[in-house]
Scaffold this motif. Structure first.
Motif, PDB file in Angstrom:
ATOM      1  N   ASN A   1      48.804 -33.777 -21.144  1.00  0.00           N
ATOM      2  CA  ASN A   1      48.697 -35.422 -21.342  1.00  0.00           C
ATOM      3  C   ASN A   1      48.144 -36.081 -20.238  1.00  0.00           C
ATOM      4  N   HIS A   2      47.584 -37.114 -20.477  1.00  0.00           N
ATOM      5  CA  HIS A   2      46.639 -37.888 -19.365  1.00  0.00           C
ATOM      6  C   HIS A   2      47.622 -38.095 -17.985  1.00  0.00           C
ATOM      7  N   LEU A   3      49.089 -38.364 -17.948  1.00  0.00           N
ATOM      8  CA  LEU A   3      49.583 -38.508 -16.823  1.00  0.00           C
ATOM      9  C   LEU A   3      49.628 -37.355 -15.976  1.00  0.00           C
ATOM     10  N   HIS A   4      49.799 -36.138 -16.788  1.00  0.00           N
ATOM     11  CA  HIS A   4      49.769 -34.991 -15.788  1.00  0.00           C
ATOM     12  C   HIS A   4      48.503 -34.621 -15.453  1.00  0.00           C
ATOM     13  N   PHE A   5      47.362 -34.961 -16.174  1.00  0.00           N
ATOM     14  CA  PHE A   5      46.079 -34.845 -15.721  1.00  0.00           C
ATOM     15  C   PHE A   5      45.616 -35.788 -14.555  1.00  0.00           C
ATOM     16  N   GLN A   6      46.161 -36.929 -14.607  1.00  0.00           N
ATOM     17  CA  GLN A   6      45.970 -37.555 -13.391  1.00  0.00           C
ATOM     18  C   GLN A   6      46.414 -37.365 -12.141  1.00  0.00           C
ATOM     19  N   GLN A   7      47.554 -36.412 -12.256  1.00  0.00           N
ATOM     20  CA  GLN A   7      47.945 -35.970 -11.001  1.00  0.00           C
ATOM     21  C   GLN A   7      47.267 -34.872 -10.478  1.00  0.00           C
ATOM     22  N   THR A   8      46.165 -34.126 -11.185  1.00  0.00           N
ATOM     23  CA  THR A   8      45.770 -33.110 -10.997  1.00  0.00           C
ATOM     24  C   THR A   8      45.215 -32.958  -9.329  1.00  0.00           C
ATOM     25  N   ASN A   9      45.556 -31.913  -8.819  1.00  0.00           N
ATOM     26  CA  ASN A   9      45.143 -31.694  -7.344  1.00  0.00           C
ATOM     27  C   ASN A   9      43.536 -31.100  -7.218  1.00  0.00           C
ATOM     28  N   THR A  10      42.861 -30.976  -8.433  1.00  0.00           N
ATOM     29  CA  THR A  10      41.644 -30.339  -8.231  1.00  0.00           C
ATOM     30  C   THR A  10      40.935 -31.231  -7.609  1.00  0.00           C
ATOM     31  N   ILE A  11      40.784 -32.466  -7.889  1.00  0.00           N
ATOM     32  CA  ILE A  11      40.071 -33.371  -6.885  1.00  0.00           C
ATOM     33  C   ILE A  11      40.783 -34.228  -6.127  1.00  0.00           C
ATOM     34  N   PRO A  12      40.277 -34.629  -4.982  1.00  0.00           N
ATOM     35  CA  PRO A  12      41.216 -35.348  -4.210  1.00  0.00           C
ATOM     36  C   PRO A  12      41.175 -37.335  -4.353  1.00  0.00           C
ATOM     37  N   TYR A  13      41.048 -37.628  -5.588  1.00  0.00           N
ATOM     38  CA  TYR A  13      40.865 -38.933  -5.732  1.00  0.00           C
ATOM     39  C   TYR A  13      41.740 -39.190  -7.156  1.00  0.00           C
ATOM     40  N   LEU A  14      41.894 -40.447  -7.309  1.00  0.00           N
ATOM     41  CA  LEU A  14      42.709 -40.924  -8.416  1.00  0.00           C
ATOM     42  C   LEU A  14      41.583 -40.889  -9.715  1.00  0.00           C
ATOM     43  N   ILE A  15      42.076 -40.293 -10.681  1.00  0.00           N
ATOM     44  CA  ILE A  15      41.188 -40.182 -11.838  1.00  0.00           C
ATOM     45  C   ILE A  15      41.321 -41.585 -12.891  1.00  0.00           C
ATOM     46  N   PRO A  16      40.362 -42.444 -13.060  1.00  0.00           N
ATOM     47  CA  PRO A  16      40.572 -43.615 -13.686  1.00  0.00           C
ATOM     48  C   PRO A  16      40.985 -43.158 -15.134  1.00  0.00           C
ATOM     49  N   GLU A  17      41.530 -44.351 -15.792  1.00  0.00           N
ATOM     50  CA  GLU A  17      41.950 -44.230 -17.340  1.00  0.00           C
ATOM     51  C   GLU A  17      40.581 -44.067 -18.048  1.00  0.00           C
ATOM     52  N   GLY A  18      40.662 -43.313 -19.245  1.00  0.00           N
ATOM     53  CA  GLY A  18      39.400 -43.195 -20.026  1.00  0.00           C
ATOM     54  C   GLY A  18      38.505 -41.916 -19.784  1.00  0.00           C
ATOM     55  N   VAL A  19      38.786 -41.414 -18.646  1.00  0.00           N
ATOM     56  CA  VAL A  19      38.131 -40.062 -18.036  1.00  0.00           C
ATOM     57  C   VAL A  19      38.747 -38.884 -19.025  1.00  0.00           C
ATOM     58  N   GLY A  20      37.645 -38.360 -19.953  1.00  0.00           N
ATOM     59  CA  GLY A  20      38.272 -37.423 -20.941  1.00  0.00           C
ATOM     60  C   GLY A  20      38.316 -36.109 -20.442  1.00  0.00           C
ATOM     61  N   GLY A  21      37.867 -35.945 -19.371  1.00  0.00           N
ATOM     62  CA  GLY A  21      37.678 -34.498 -18.922  1.00  0.00           C
ATOM     63  C   GLY A  21      36.528 -34.249 -17.622  1.00  0.00           C
ATOM     64  N   PHE A  22      36.498 -33.323 -17.048  1.00  0.00           N
ATOM     65  CA  PHE A  22      35.283 -33.269 -15.953  1.00  0.00           C
ATOM     66  C   PHE A  22      35.081 -31.641 -15.729  1.00  0.00           C
ATOM     67  N   PHE A  23      33.853 -31.671 -15.341  1.00  0.00           N
ATOM     68  CA  PHE A  23      33.254 -30.525 -14.929  1.00  0.00           C
ATOM     69  C   PHE A  23      33.199 -30.364 -13.334  1.00  0.00           C
ATOM     70  N   GLU A  24      33.832 -29.600 -12.840  1.00  0.00           N
ATOM     71  CA  GLU A  24      33.472 -29.716 -11.248  1.00  0.00           C
ATOM     72  C   GLU A  24      32.205 -28.807 -10.788  1.00  0.00           C
ATOM     73  N   PHE A  25      31.055 -29.587 -10.479  1.00  0.00           N
ATOM     74  CA  PHE A  25      29.955 -29.034 -10.295  1.00  0.00           C
ATOM     75  C   PHE A  25      30.030 -27.784  -9.187  1.00  0.00           C
ATOM     76  N   MET A  26      30.785 -28.069  -8.061  1.00  0.00           N
ATOM     77  CA  MET A  26      30.795 -27.306  -7.027  1.00  0.00           C
ATOM     78  C   MET A  26      31.633 -25.969  -7.394  1.00  0.00           C
ATOM     79  N   LYS A  27      32.838 -26.029  -8.065  1.00  0.00           N
ATOM     80  CA  LYS A  27      33.669 -24.975  -8.224  1.00  0.00           C
ATOM     81  C   LYS A  27      33.338 -24.179  -9.620  1.00  0.00           C
ATOM     82  N   GLY A  28      32.600 -24.759 -10.435  1.00  0.00           N
ATOM     83  CA  GLY A  28      32.172 -24.481 -11.650  1.00  0.00           C
ATOM     84  C   GLY A  28      33.397 -24.343 -12.521  1.00  0.00           C
TER      85      GLY A  28
END
Ligand SMILES: [Zn+2]
Length: 202
Positions: free
Chosen positions: A104-131
């Motif tokens: 769910n989105h709440l868990h997603f927002q806690q992700t520690n794969t990126i070091p900043y808060l994920i805004p509402e409405g972001v559906g997913g992302f691709f980490e360019f540096m880590k593939g």
């Protein structure tokens, strides 16, 4: 100082499409700023996830036990998209792609794969540096499948451009503009429809 940085973050986010945090520019900026300003500090991580890995022919899917069914669905859709995109891009990925999924989105927002808060409405992302692709499920299987496909278009495009640049022996190339990368990702993940058109015009 923090408020300036906050503004900078918001401005950068605004240039992304609504459905996707395609963060390579951001990752570059943040990696140079991170050491100085501790972006991670205001991010709350209050749950521990017991990560499991499901390995398929082209992906490594990271999930926690409650998401077993979701992980199976992700495996199916990711492989389905892989087959199509491999042909469309005429490109084979050299490595397994890590997909990190959150139920769910709440868990997603806690992700520690990126070091900043994920805004509402972001559906997913691709980490360019880590593939690596990071995906939430918003409860709609249709959206979940679409986001997987969308992000995989980015993965393939990035891999193909890198491969071509390497072949040409240069790092001095221009990445396609956002309207193109997002347009293609939406087009090849949904077909061209009104929602996709809205994303492009956004
Ligand atoms: Zn995108």
């Amino acid at each position: 100082m923090m408020s300036h940085l906050h503004l900078l973050k918001i401005t950068i986010w605004k240039i992304f499409c609504r459905g996707c945090g395609y963060v390579w520019v951001l990752m570059f900026l943040l990696s140079s700023l991170h050491g100085q300003f501790y972006f991670g500090r205001n991010k709350i991580q209050y749950e521990q996830f017991d990560w499991q890995v499901l390995t398929t022919p082209h992906f490594q899917i990271f999930y926690y036990p409650a998401e077993e069914t979701l992980a199976q669905a992700a495996a199916f859709w990711a492989e389905e998209a892989y087959g199509e995109l491999e042909q469309k891009f005429n490109h084979t990925l050299a490595r397994l792609v890590p997909l990190v999924i959150y139920s769910n989105h709440l868990h997603f927002q806690q992700t520690n794969t990126i070091p900043y808060l994920i805004p509402e409405g972001v559906g997913g992302f691709f980490e360019f540096m880590k593939g690596r692709v990071v995906l939430p499920n918003n409860g709609s299987m249709y959206d979940f499948r679409r986001v997987i496909r969308h992000e995989l278009v980015h993965v393939f495009m990035h891999a193909k451009i890198n491969a071509k640049a390497q072949e040409a022996g240069t790092w001095n190339y221009r990445y396609p503009p956002l309207w193109f990368t997002e347009g293609l990702a939406e087009w090849w993940s949904t077909g061209w429809d009104t929602e996709a058109e809205m994303v492009i015009r956004d």
